[in-house]
Design a protein around this motif. Structure first.
Motif, PDB file in Angstrom:
ATOM      1  N   VAL A 310       0.840  -1.202   0.000  1.00 35.89           N
ATOM      2  CA  VAL A 310       0.000   0.000   0.000  1.00 35.89           C
ATOM      3  C   VAL A 310       0.871   1.246   0.000  1.00 35.89           C
ATOM      4  CG1 VAL A 310      -1.740   1.289   1.287  1.00 35.89           C
ATOM      5  CG2 VAL A 310      -1.872  -1.203   1.170  1.00 35.89           C
ATOM      6  N   GLY A 311       1.938   1.219   0.787  1.00 33.78           N
ATOM      7  CA  GLY A 311       2.851   2.355   0.811  1.00 33.78           C
ATOM      8  C   GLY A 311       3.524   2.584  -0.522  1.00 33.78           C
ATOM      9  N   SER A 312       3.869   1.496  -1.212  1.00 31.88           N
ATOM     10  CA  SER A 312       4.488   1.624  -2.529  1.00 31.88           C
ATOM     11  C   SER A 312       3.519   2.270  -3.522  1.00 31.88           C
ATOM     12  CB  SER A 312       4.924   0.247  -3.041  1.00 31.88           C
ATOM     13  OG  SER A 312       5.913  -0.315  -2.210  1.00 31.88           O
ATOM     14  N   ILE A 313       2.247   1.923  -3.434  1.00 30.11           N
ATOM     15  CA  ILE A 313       1.248   2.519  -4.336  1.00 30.11           C
ATOM     16  C   ILE A 313       1.175   4.029  -4.130  1.00 30.11           C
ATOM     17  CG2 ILE A 313      -1.203   2.588  -4.914  1.00 30.11           C
ATOM     18  CD1 ILE A 313      -1.369  -0.350  -4.044  1.00 30.11           C
ATOM     19  N   VAL A 314       1.007   4.441  -2.873  1.00 30.93           N
ATOM     20  CA  VAL A 314       0.873   5.875  -2.574  1.00 30.93           C
ATOM     21  C   VAL A 314       2.143   6.627  -2.943  1.00 30.93           C
ATOM     22  CG1 VAL A 314       0.479   7.560  -0.735  1.00 30.93           C
ATOM     23  CG2 VAL A 314      -0.787   5.402  -0.735  1.00 30.93           C
ATOM     24  N   ALA A 315       3.312   6.063  -2.579  1.00 27.09           N
ATOM     25  CA  ALA A 315       4.582   6.747  -2.847  1.00 27.09           C
ATOM     26  C   ALA A 315       4.856   6.864  -4.339  1.00 27.09           C
ATOM     27  CB  ALA A 315       5.723   6.005  -2.149  1.00 27.09           C
ATOM     28  N   ALA A 316       4.587   5.806  -5.108  1.00 31.12           N
ATOM     29  CA  ALA A 316       4.848   5.842  -6.550  1.00 31.12           C
ATOM     30  C   ALA A 316       3.994   6.899  -7.233  1.00 31.12           C
ATOM     31  CB  ALA A 316       4.584   4.466  -7.158  1.00 31.12           C
ATOM     32  N   LEU A 317       2.712   6.924  -6.923  1.00 25.71           N
ATOM     33  CA  LEU A 317       1.832   7.918  -7.549  1.00 25.71           C
ATOM     34  C   LEU A 317       2.204   9.329  -7.125  1.00 25.71           C
ATOM     35  CD1 LEU A 317      -1.625   6.098  -7.305  1.00 25.71           C
ATOM     36  CD2 LEU A 317      -0.073   6.231  -9.259  1.00 25.71           C
ATOM     37  N   ALA A 318       2.586   9.508  -5.856  1.00 28.36           N
ATOM     38  CA  ALA A 318       2.943  10.837  -5.374  1.00 28.36           C
ATOM     39  C   ALA A 318       4.239  11.324  -6.016  1.00 28.36           C
ATOM     40  CB  ALA A 318       3.077  10.828  -3.854  1.00 28.36           C
ATOM     41  N   ILE A 319       5.259  10.468  -6.054  1.00 29.29           N
ATOM     42  CA  ILE A 319       6.554  10.869  -6.614  1.00 29.29           C
ATOM     43  C   ILE A 319       6.438  11.105  -8.115  1.00 29.29           C
ATOM     44  CG2 ILE A 319       8.898  10.045  -7.088  1.00 29.29           C
ATOM     45  CD1 ILE A 319       8.839   8.662  -4.367  1.00 29.29           C
ATOM     46  N   GLY A 320       5.762  10.188  -8.823  1.00 24.94           N
ATOM     47  CA  GLY A 320       5.613  10.355 -10.268  1.00 24.94           C
ATOM     48  C   GLY A 320       4.837  11.602 -10.627  1.00 24.94           C
ATOM     49  N   THR A 321       3.731  11.848  -9.924  1.00 22.05           N
ATOM     50  CA  THR A 321       2.918  13.030 -10.226  1.00 22.05           C
ATOM     51  C   THR A 321       3.647  14.314  -9.872  1.00 22.05           C
ATOM     52  OG1 THR A 321       0.909  11.726  -9.778  1.00 22.05           O
ATOM     53  CG2 THR A 321       0.685  14.124  -9.808  1.00 22.05           C
ATOM     54  N   ALA A 322       4.307  14.348  -8.705  1.00 19.32           N
ATOM     55  CA  ALA A 322       5.020  15.552  -8.287  1.00 19.32           C
ATOM     56  C   ALA A 322       6.164  15.870  -9.251  1.00 19.32           C
ATOM     57  CB  ALA A 322       5.561  15.373  -6.870  1.00 19.32           C
ATOM     58  N   SER A 323       6.914  14.850  -9.663  1.00 19.22           N
ATOM     59  CA  SER A 323       8.039  15.080 -10.576  1.00 19.22           C
ATOM     60  C   SER A 323       7.554  15.657 -11.900  1.00 19.22           C
ATOM     61  CB  SER A 323       8.800  13.769 -10.822  1.00 19.22           C
ATOM     62  OG  SER A 323       9.353  13.275  -9.631  1.00 19.22           O
ATOM     63  N   LEU A 325       4.604  17.218 -12.549  1.00 27.02           N
ATOM     64  CA  LEU A 325       3.971  18.521 -12.391  1.00 27.02           C
ATOM     65  C   LEU A 325       5.012  19.619 -12.281  1.00 27.02           C
ATOM     66  CD1 LEU A 325       1.032  17.774  -9.924  1.00 27.02           C
ATOM     67  CD2 LEU A 325       0.848  18.490 -12.296  1.00 27.02           C
ATOM     68  N   ILE A 326       6.072  19.353 -11.508  1.00 27.67           N
ATOM     69  CA  ILE A 326       7.113  20.365 -11.339  1.00 27.67           C
ATOM     70  C   ILE A 326       7.925  20.522 -12.620  1.00 27.67           C
ATOM     71  CG2 ILE A 326       9.178  20.982 -10.031  1.00 27.67           C
ATOM     72  CD1 ILE A 326       7.950  19.391  -7.675  1.00 27.67           C
ATOM     73  N   GLY A 327       8.327  19.392 -13.220  1.00 25.96           N
ATOM     74  CA  GLY A 327       9.183  19.453 -14.402  1.00 25.96           C
ATOM     75  C   GLY A 327       8.494  19.981 -15.638  1.00 25.96           C
ATOM     76  N   SER A 328       7.180  19.794 -15.744  1.00 24.73           N
ATOM     77  CA  SER A 328       6.461  20.253 -16.945  1.00 24.73           C
ATOM     78  C   SER A 328       6.078  21.723 -16.888  1.00 24.73           C
ATOM     79  CB  SER A 328       5.187  19.417 -17.131  1.00 24.73           C
ATOM     80  OG  SER A 328       4.281  19.643 -16.047  1.00 24.73           O
ATOM     81  N   GLY A 329       6.262  22.345 -15.740  1.00 25.21           N
ATOM     82  CA  GLY A 329       5.904  23.756 -15.610  1.00 25.21           C
ATOM     83  C   GLY A 329       4.432  23.998 -15.345  1.00 25.21           C
ATOM     84  N   ALA A 330       3.697  22.966 -14.941  1.00 28.06           N
ATOM     85  CA  ALA A 330       2.261  23.140 -14.683  1.00 28.06           C
ATOM     86  C   ALA A 330       2.011  24.096 -13.519  1.00 28.06           C
ATOM     87  CB  ALA A 330       1.627  21.786 -14.392  1.00 28.06           C
ATOM     88  N   PHE A 331       2.912  24.100 -12.527  1.00 28.84           N
ATOM     89  CA  PHE A 331       2.733  24.978 -11.382  1.00 28.84           C
ATOM     90  C   PHE A 331       2.964  26.448 -11.739  1.00 28.84           C
ATOM     91  CE2 PHE A 331       3.645  21.238  -8.455  1.00 28.84           C
ATOM     92  CZ  PHE A 331       2.317  21.134  -8.067  1.00 28.84           C
ATOM     93  N   ILE A 332       3.670  26.693 -12.840  1.00 22.98           N
ATOM     94  CA  ILE A 332       3.897  28.087 -13.255  1.00 22.98           C
ATOM     95  C   ILE A 332       2.571  28.756 -13.600  1.00 22.98           C
ATOM     96  CG2 ILE A 332       5.046  29.569 -14.936  1.00 22.98           C
ATOM     97  CD1 ILE A 332       7.200  27.459 -15.213  1.00 22.98           C
ATOM     98  N   GLU A 333       1.733  28.024 -14.359  1.00 19.33           N
ATOM     99  CA  GLU A 333       0.411  28.559 -14.711  1.00 19.33           C
ATOM    100  C   GLU A 333      -0.479  28.655 -13.479  1.00 19.33           C
ATOM    101  OE1 GLU A 333      -0.571  29.710 -17.593  1.00 19.33           O
ATOM    102  OE2 GLU A 333       1.352  29.294 -18.562  1.00 19.33           O
ATOM    103  N   LEU A 334      -0.338  27.691 -12.574  1.00 19.64           N
ATOM    104  CA  LEU A 334      -1.197  27.668 -11.388  1.00 19.64           C
ATOM    105  C   LEU A 334      -0.914  28.866 -10.485  1.00 19.64           C
ATOM    106  CD1 LEU A 334      -3.356  25.965  -9.929  1.00 19.64           C
ATOM    107  CD2 LEU A 334      -1.505  24.812  -8.725  1.00 19.64           C
TER     108      LEU A 334
END
Length: 383
Positions: A310-323, A325-334
């Motif tokens: 269960v921890g691997s599921i949460v961590a994988a989705l969190a790390i993949g999504t955060a990486s 979102l930050i790398g694509s510049g989505a937070f710049i528009e936000l």
């Protein structure tokens, strides 16, 4: 743009999760730090490339369904490689994590160079060596005084088998020249083409959900359900959990612990092969493909909690999504209306800098929760 980035991040997290599932089983359940796990993913990706070429030669109809046999073959190939790694290297290093880390790191370098250099001469030489060495070892193992002869047999069989294999390879290279010495893959990357039904997408509002990433997410869910069923509902899954909790008591109860170790390593390695097949659909594949994912998969296991699916599921989705979102510049528009935050996320709006930021966040998180999101409790921690 934000929704597109979130979906892409989830799909990347799904790839990390499939890779981390295998690592969570090997590292979390067996305590083995397998630095060659990324190269097992690389073997799965190259296996997908070979299966693709085989089905392409059979016609367009066969090519459209090659991905399903590729998943099965990639699992089998990497599972066999995992068993060989466990029986040939890791089995002698249980309880010695530093030596295991160094040995598997050496294996990862060997596998990278093997992919760059593999040709017909190398395959024939390795096959002949295995036939001579392991065949003689199996025949001599039936002798009554085998225990006394084992050390002497090893010192004789190993150099003799290696010498005959090398001599045969040299003769083949001189006889056939370029036909057998040309590398199959070389150092350059190779491309895996997705079937037509995976090249489109599903329109959703102003953007499109790529079919390839949807397939990877579905594949991840199927792997999760399969691993959960195997570990919790099957006889061998029960044995794996028993050996994980108390190896000595399991052996006293008649559970073949050596077989359980090999099976666990095969399962974890096979899942790495499935992850490699998914990675091959996202971009080109090269000898260093596994190195791009090994650190991230270790982070998923550690952040989620060692041995916790269960921890691997949460961590994988969190790390993949955060990486992503930050790398694509989505937070710049936000944060476009907040200049300080906009400048901050603009600085990190590259793939490499996004990974640095995620690493830093994980370091801070582990200071607060060193056991991860779902730390182990009870007797498992004491052991």
């Amino acid at each position: 743009m934000l929704l597109d980035a979130i979906f892409s991040g989830i799909s990347i997290g799904s790839v990390l999760l499939v890779a981390a599932l295998g690592l969570a089983i090997v590292f979390g359940l067996m305590g083995v730090i397998n630095m060659a796990h990324g190269e097992l993913m690389m073997l799965g990706a190259y296996t997908t490339f070979l299966v693709q070429n085989l089905f392409k030669s059979w016609g367009e109809g066969a090519f459209e369904v090659y991905i399903f046999p590729a998943l099965i073959v990639a699992f089998i190939v990497t599972a066999i490689a995992g068993v060989i790694l466990e029986r040939g290297v890791v089995r002698f290093l249980y309880g010695r994590p530093l030596e295991t880390l160094l040995a598997t790191w050496g294996v990862s370098l060997i596998l990278q160079q093997f992919v760059r250099s593999v040709n017909w001469v190398l395959v024939a030489s390795l096959g002949l060596f295995c036939l001579l060495f392991f065949g003689a070892w199996a025949v001599l193992g039936k002798r009554a005084n085998w225990v006394a002869l084992k050390a002497k047999a090893l010192t004789i069989l190993l150099p003799v088998s290696a010498g005959i294999s090398i001599a045969t390879g040299v003769l083949m290279a001189q006889s056939f020249k370029l036909a057998v010495t040309k590398p199959w893959f070389g150092a350059q990357n190779v491309d895996v083409t997705a079937p037509k039904w995976l090249r489109g997408g599903i329109p959703l509002g102003d953007f499109q959900l790529p079919s390839t990433r949807i397939f990877i997410i579905v594949l991840t869910i199927a792997c999760l359900l399969g691993v959960y069923w195997f570990l919790n509902k099957s006889l061998w899954g029960l044995r794996i959990r028993a050996v994980t909790q108390n190896r000595s008591m399991s052996a006293c109860l008649g559970i073949p612990t050596n077989t359980v170790d090999s099976l666990t390593f095969a399962l974890g390695s096979g899942l790495a092969g499935v992850a490699g097949c998914a990675i091959a659909l996202l971009g080109s594949v090269g000898p260093n493909t596994g190195q791009n994912y090994i650190v991230d998969t270790f982070m998923v296991v550690v952040v989620g909690g060692v041995g916790k699916l269960v921890g691997s599921i949460v961590a994988a989705l969190a790390i993949g999504t955060a990486s992503f979102l930050i790398g694509s510049g989505a937070f710049i528009e936000l944060f476009n209306q907040v200049p300080p935050l906009k400048e901050f996320f603009t600085f990190f709006a590259t793939a490499s800098m996004a990974k640095v930021m995620v690493f830093a966040a994980i370091v801070v998180f582990l200071q607060v929760r060193p056991g991860g999101l779902f730390p182990q409790k009870g007797r498992t921690v004491e052991s």
